[in-house]
Design a protein around this motif. Sequence first.
Motif, short mmCIF file in Angstrom:
data_model
loop_
_atom_site.label_atom_id
_atom_site.label_comp_id
_atom_site.label_asym_id
_atom_site.label_seq_id
_atom_site.Cartn_x
_atom_site.Cartn_y
_atom_site.Cartn_z
N TYR A 1 -24.10 36.91 64.88
CA TYR A 1 -25.33 36.52 65.58
C TYR A 1 -25.25 35.26 66.43
O TYR A 1 -26.21 34.96 67.14
N THR A 2 -24.16 34.50 66.38
CA THR A 2 -24.22 33.19 67.05
C THR A 2 -23.15 32.97 68.12
O THR A 2 -23.16 31.93 68.77
N ARG A 3 -22.23 33.90 68.34
CA ARG A 3 -21.18 33.68 69.33
C ARG A 3 -21.73 33.81 70.75
O ARG A 3 -22.72 34.51 70.99
N ASP A 4 -21.06 33.14 71.70
CA ASP A 4 -21.49 33.23 73.09
C ASP A 4 -20.83 34.44 73.77
O ASP A 4 -20.13 35.24 73.11
N SER A 5 -21.00 34.55 75.06
CA SER A 5 -20.49 35.71 75.79
C SER A 5 -18.97 35.79 75.80
O SER A 5 -18.39 36.84 76.05
N ASN A 6 -18.31 34.66 75.54
CA ASN A 6 -16.85 34.63 75.45
C ASN A 6 -16.33 34.89 74.04
O ASN A 6 -15.12 34.93 73.81
N GLY A 7 -17.26 35.02 73.10
CA GLY A 7 -16.87 35.21 71.71
C GLY A 7 -16.59 33.92 70.98
O GLY A 7 -15.96 33.93 69.91
N LEU A 8 -17.08 32.78 71.50
CA LEU A 8 -16.82 31.48 70.90
C LEU A 8 -18.05 30.97 70.14
O LEU A 8 -19.18 31.36 70.42
N PHE A 9 -17.77 30.05 69.22
CA PHE A 9 -18.80 29.52 68.33
C PHE A 9 -19.24 28.12 68.75
O PHE A 9 -18.44 27.32 69.22
N SER A 10 -20.51 27.82 68.51
CA SER A 10 -20.98 26.44 68.48
C SER A 10 -20.76 25.92 67.06
O SER A 10 -20.31 26.65 66.17
N ASN A 11 -21.12 24.67 66.83
CA ASN A 11 -20.86 24.11 65.50
C ASN A 11 -21.95 24.46 64.48
O ASN A 11 -21.79 24.16 63.29
N ASP A 12 -23.03 25.09 64.90
CA ASP A 12 -24.13 25.44 64.01
C ASP A 12 -24.05 26.93 63.69
O ASP A 12 -24.38 27.78 64.52
N TRP A 13 -23.61 27.25 62.49
CA TRP A 13 -23.43 28.65 62.10
C TRP A 13 -24.76 29.40 61.99
O TRP A 13 -24.77 30.62 61.97
N SER A 14 -25.87 28.69 61.90
CA SER A 14 -27.17 29.36 61.79
C SER A 14 -27.67 29.86 63.13
O SER A 14 -28.59 30.66 63.19
N GLY A 15 -27.09 29.36 64.23
CA GLY A 15 -27.50 29.78 65.55
C GLY A 15 -28.69 29.04 66.11
O GLY A 15 -29.19 29.38 67.19
N ASN A 16 -29.13 27.99 65.44
CA ASN A 16 -30.29 27.24 65.91
C ASN A 16 -29.95 26.26 67.02
O ASN A 16 -30.84 25.83 67.76
N LYS A 17 -28.68 25.89 67.13
CA LYS A 17 -28.26 24.95 68.16
C LYS A 17 -27.08 25.53 68.92
O LYS A 17 -26.26 26.25 68.36
N GLU A 18 -27.01 25.20 70.20
CA GLU A 18 -25.96 25.73 71.07
C GLU A 18 -25.22 24.57 71.73
O GLU A 18 -25.83 23.61 72.19
N ASN A 19 -23.89 24.66 71.75
CA ASN A 19 -23.06 23.66 72.43
C ASN A 19 -22.54 24.25 73.74
O ASN A 19 -22.00 25.35 73.76
N LYS A 20 -22.69 23.50 74.82
CA LYS A 20 -22.17 23.96 76.11
C LYS A 20 -20.65 24.03 76.10
O LYS A 20 -20.05 25.00 76.58
N PHE A 21 -20.03 22.96 75.56
CA PHE A 21 -18.58 22.89 75.52
C PHE A 21 -18.12 23.28 74.11
O PHE A 21 -18.41 22.58 73.14
N LYS A 22 -17.41 24.38 74.02
CA LYS A 22 -17.02 24.91 72.72
C LYS A 22 -15.72 24.25 72.26
O LYS A 22 -14.68 24.35 72.90
N SER A 23 -15.80 23.60 71.12
CA SER A 23 -14.69 22.80 70.59
C SER A 23 -13.55 23.68 70.09
O SER A 23 -13.76 24.67 69.38
N LEU A 24 -12.32 23.30 70.46
CA LEU A 24 -11.14 23.97 69.91
C LEU A 24 -11.12 23.84 68.39
O LEU A 24 -10.86 24.81 67.68
N LEU A 25 -11.39 22.64 67.90
CA LEU A 25 -11.37 22.40 66.45
C LEU A 25 -12.31 23.35 65.72
O LEU A 25 -11.94 23.94 64.69
N GLU A 26 -13.51 23.51 66.24
CA GLU A 26 -14.55 24.26 65.53
C GLU A 26 -14.44 25.76 65.75
O GLU A 26 -15.14 26.53 65.08
N ASN A 27 -13.57 26.19 66.66
CA ASN A 27 -13.32 27.61 66.84
C ASN A 27 -12.01 28.04 66.18
O ASN A 27 -11.97 29.04 65.48
N ALA A 28 -10.96 27.26 66.38
CA ALA A 28 -9.67 27.63 65.80
C ALA A 28 -9.73 27.66 64.28
O ALA A 28 -9.05 28.48 63.64
N CYS A 29 -10.53 26.80 63.68
CA CYS A 29 -10.63 26.79 62.22
C CYS A 29 -11.16 28.10 61.67
O CYS A 29 -10.85 28.48 60.53
#
Length: 389
Positions: A350-378
């Motif tokens: 429910y929370t990935r963007d159109s590229n299939g990347l995650f923001s740091n909020d797993w609940s989907g309530n907040k969105e990050n414009k710049f998707k962190s390598l750290l928070e996606n690779a983990c």
Amino acid sequence: MKKASLILFLTCLPALLAARQLGGTVFMQRADSLLNTILALYQVPEHGLLMETYPRNPKQQITYTINEGANLTQQEVSFLWPYSSIVSGCVSMYKVSKAERYKKLMDGQIKPGLDRYWDETRSPECYQSYPTFAGKNDRYYDDNDWIALDFCDYYELTGDKAYLDRAVALHDYIYSGWSDELGGGIYWCEQKKTSKNTCSNAPATVLCLKLYKLTQDKKYLEQAKATYNWTKKNLRDPEDFVYWDNINLKGEIGYAKYTYNSGQMIQAGVLLYQLTGDKTYLKDAQQTAKGAYMHFCRPKQTSKGEMRFYPETPWFNVILFRGLKALYLVDGNPQYVKAMIENADFAWRYTRDSNGLFSNDWSGNKENKFKSLLENACMIELYAEISEL
């Protein structure tokens, strides 16, 4: 089994059965898909490395390091810490699947990229926080902990002694940061010896235990016990058994609590219990796991209703999962791994963007414009490790 424990197990069982049914296929497919996405989107071909964020944040600078002899200020590639998360992901993928393509990726691309951070100009040698093409930068004991842990696991899988030798060299570097101030403990940063942190001491304990298992050299076991006891004595909250962040040289506690600190002490406790048979260590791990769940896992409203979520610190949470999984495999209590599995599944659905990347909020309530390598690779590691349950 006591009645309360039986009820808890039956309550958690459906999620674990679902994970098992999906794990060999869906969770591994997720990990593989995310790995391929990251390698495609974050690549910096001229350096053979990865970007810190996708898209690249034009404001990123090499700012928090000492920049001794540095000839760059614009951050062209990621710092060591985010890059290490792709190392962890590759190791987990190979461990779970035994697929040769992950070994080829690790040996042929990821490890050579990691070598760009290796600093042989200072002794002991180790990885520095930014590639050496930019000059000398800070060297963090905890950064080197995480890589050494991965190398132990990878050596155990492959038998390639070069990885064990490098893990031993990193161990020696990390323990060069141990001093008598505050009765022991390892500093956080070689260039800023102002505090001793759980994030450098807890994984150092786990590292010693992994090296002991691999070499049977008892010096590592004794070192692990000493580091564990120092960390527990100085940095464990006696009220909820969750670990504080640091203690400075004045003896003042940094009371912030992060999931990874408790996660590594849980894993250390489980390993010590397995290696010594001393149930005190297992009890410690169980107390910290319970305390961490109560402290960190909080209800949030989502598009699908209310759920409990771990904090907006994905990489930290994945390190916590290492400890929770290790504990679950020993005591069979599924409550804590269940919560993390549900978080990871919700985030994917429910929370990935159109590229299939995650923001740091797993609940989907907040969105990050710049998707962190750290928070996606983990998340590669997380999905791969879930698939084993």
